[in-house]
Structures are given as C-alpha cells and as structure tokens.
Design a protein around this motif. Structure first.
Motif, PDB file in Angstrom:
ATOM      1  N   SER A 127      -8.849   5.031   8.222  1.00 53.64           N
ATOM      2  CA  SER A 127      -9.102   3.969   7.249  1.00 53.64           C
ATOM      3  C   SER A 127      -9.112   4.660   5.883  1.00 53.64           C
ATOM      4  O   SER A 127      -8.929   5.869   5.804  1.00 53.64           O
ATOM      5  CB  SER A 127     -10.463   3.311   7.522  1.00 53.64           C
ATOM      6  OG  SER A 127     -11.508   4.256   7.334  1.00 53.64           O
ATOM      7  N   THR A 128      -9.343   3.892   4.834  1.00 51.23           N
ATOM      8  CA  THR A 128      -9.451   4.541   3.536  1.00 51.23           C
ATOM      9  C   THR A 128     -10.767   5.309   3.484  1.00 51.23           C
ATOM     10  O   THR A 128     -11.713   4.995   4.226  1.00 51.23           O
ATOM     11  CB  THR A 128      -9.439   3.508   2.384  1.00 51.23           C
ATOM     12  OG1 THR A 128     -10.614   2.688   2.479  1.00 51.23           O
ATOM     13  CG2 THR A 128      -8.175   2.665   2.413  1.00 51.23           C
ATOM     14  N   PHE A 129     -10.838   6.283   2.615  1.00 50.23           N
ATOM     15  CA  PHE A 129     -12.083   7.035   2.477  1.00 50.23           C
ATOM     16  C   PHE A 129     -13.199   6.107   2.016  1.00 50.23           C
ATOM     17  O   PHE A 129     -14.332   6.213   2.492  1.00 50.23           O
ATOM     18  CB  PHE A 129     -11.917   8.203   1.494  1.00 50.23           C
ATOM     19  CG  PHE A 129     -13.192   8.980   1.331  1.00 50.23           C
ATOM     20  CD1 PHE A 129     -13.604   9.863   2.319  1.00 50.23           C
ATOM     21  CD2 PHE A 129     -13.991   8.792   0.219  1.00 50.23           C
ATOM     22  CE1 PHE A 129     -14.800  10.558   2.195  1.00 50.23           C
ATOM     23  CE2 PHE A 129     -15.187   9.489   0.088  1.00 50.23           C
ATOM     24  CZ  PHE A 129     -15.589  10.382   1.072  1.00 50.23           C
ATOM     25  N   GLY A 130     -12.879   5.184   1.110  1.00 50.88           N
ATOM     26  CA  GLY A 130     -13.883   4.229   0.627  1.00 50.88           C
ATOM     27  C   GLY A 130     -14.460   3.386   1.753  1.00 50.88           C
ATOM     28  O   GLY A 130     -15.669   3.144   1.800  1.00 50.88           O
ATOM     29  N   ALA A 131     -13.621   2.943   2.676  1.00 49.57           N
ATOM     30  CA  ALA A 131     -14.099   2.154   3.810  1.00 49.57           C
ATOM     31  C   ALA A 131     -14.976   3.000   4.724  1.00 49.57           C
ATOM     32  O   ALA A 131     -15.999   2.533   5.235  1.00 49.57           O
ATOM     33  CB  ALA A 131     -12.921   1.566   4.590  1.00 49.57           C
TER      34      ALA A 131
END
Length: 184
Positions: free
Chosen positions: A72-76
């Motif tokens: 997933s994205t790092f932010g997620a």
C-alpha cells in the motif's frame, strides 16, 4: 533537504529511513505529521492524547519500517498504525461500544447551499458536534466518514461485528443530527 513529494521521492525517503537516516526520518515526519495528527485527534477526541498517539505511532513506524513492503502507500501503512494506536488509547480508557439494533435513516447536510461562508460554518458545527458524541459513535463515524474504512474493516479494527459498526454509525449520525438541531 527539500523534496517535491512524488511517489518516487516518498519511496526514496522510506528506503533511507530503513537504514536509519535521521534526515529522511525528519522529512517523513514533516510530510505526514499534520494528516496523522488529525486522524488521531478525530478518533481520541483529545489534543494531548492525540499528541501521545502520534509520538508513539511515529516511533513504532520508524522501528518497524523494515516491515513496510510497499503493498500500500506508506501513508496508508502509517495511518493504520495511527488508527490502531488511537483505538488502543481509547480502549485504555475502557471505552465500551454498545450493541444497538435500531436502524434509522437520516441525512447529514443539505448540498443546496451555495454560500461558502455558510458552508464553512456548517462544517465547523459538524466538527464540534462530532467531538461531543460518545466515544463509540465518534470513533465509528470518524473511521467511516473521514478515514474511509468500511463497516467490515471497522468491525475488525474495533473487535465488534459489522452489524454493530453499522448500528453505531446510524445511531451516531442520528445523535449528531440532534446535536446540530439544538445548536441552530
């Protein structure tokens, strides 16, 4: 160090964090702190507790960054740590989510208003109304409306059934509408 935060630059920062680069850690922190703090604050409902959650989340995130696989994205990925730490903070306060069977339908806010100032006032009233909700309602509303989780995911996060999550959402929304009507 200044970056235009594209997916590639964020990936580069994450890789540098994996080898313990403190400059990259600071960049990641600066990139995500505001959004993660807002997530924690919406869930725990207290600024000081949200600050504690954020500190714990970033520390945990940097310690476990080697486990980030880019699925997933790092932010997620970081947000999931923040949400879990926020829920743990609530549980430490012994928040009990009540089982509710009632199903109600109601609407949130009319979209007919074209006046931006009035819309901003409405948004502020909604935010204040949400913060005054009981913890169970507030948490489910925030996870569903602002964090984008579905009821099955919310149930898994909170350790409740999907039906309970839906009921908490419906009841919370109804209670919020009551609060908003009283404040008018």
């Amino acid at each position: 160090m200044s970056y235009e935060y594209t997916k590639d630059k964020t990936s580069e920062l994450v890789e540098l964090c994996k080898v313990g680069n403190p400059v990259a850690q600071r960049e990641i922190y600066n990139l995500y702190i505001k959004a993660m703090f807002n997530t924690a604050l919406r869930i725990v409902g207290d600024r000081e507790e949200a600050e504690d959650v954020i500190q714990e989340s970033f520390l945990d995130g940097f310690m476990k960054i080697g486990m980030f696989r880019g699925e997933s994205t790092f932010g997620a990925w970081l947000k999931s740590i923040v949400v879990n730490k926020s829920i743990a903070k609530l549980r430490s306060r012994k928040v009990v989510l009540e089982e509710i069977d009632d199903k109600m339908e109601s609407t949130f806010v009319s979209d007919d208003d074209d006046d931006l100032e009035e819309k901003m006032e409405t948004i502020e009233r909604i935010k204040k109304g949400i913060t005054s909700l009981p913890n169970g309602f507030r948490v489910v509303l925030n996870l569903y409306l602002f964090e984008g989780y579905d009821h099955q995911e919310i149930g898994a996060i909170l350790g409740i059934s999907e039906v309970t999550s839906r009921s908490q959402y419906i009841r919370g929304k109804s209670k919020l509408l009551e609060i908003l009507r009283v404040k008018q």
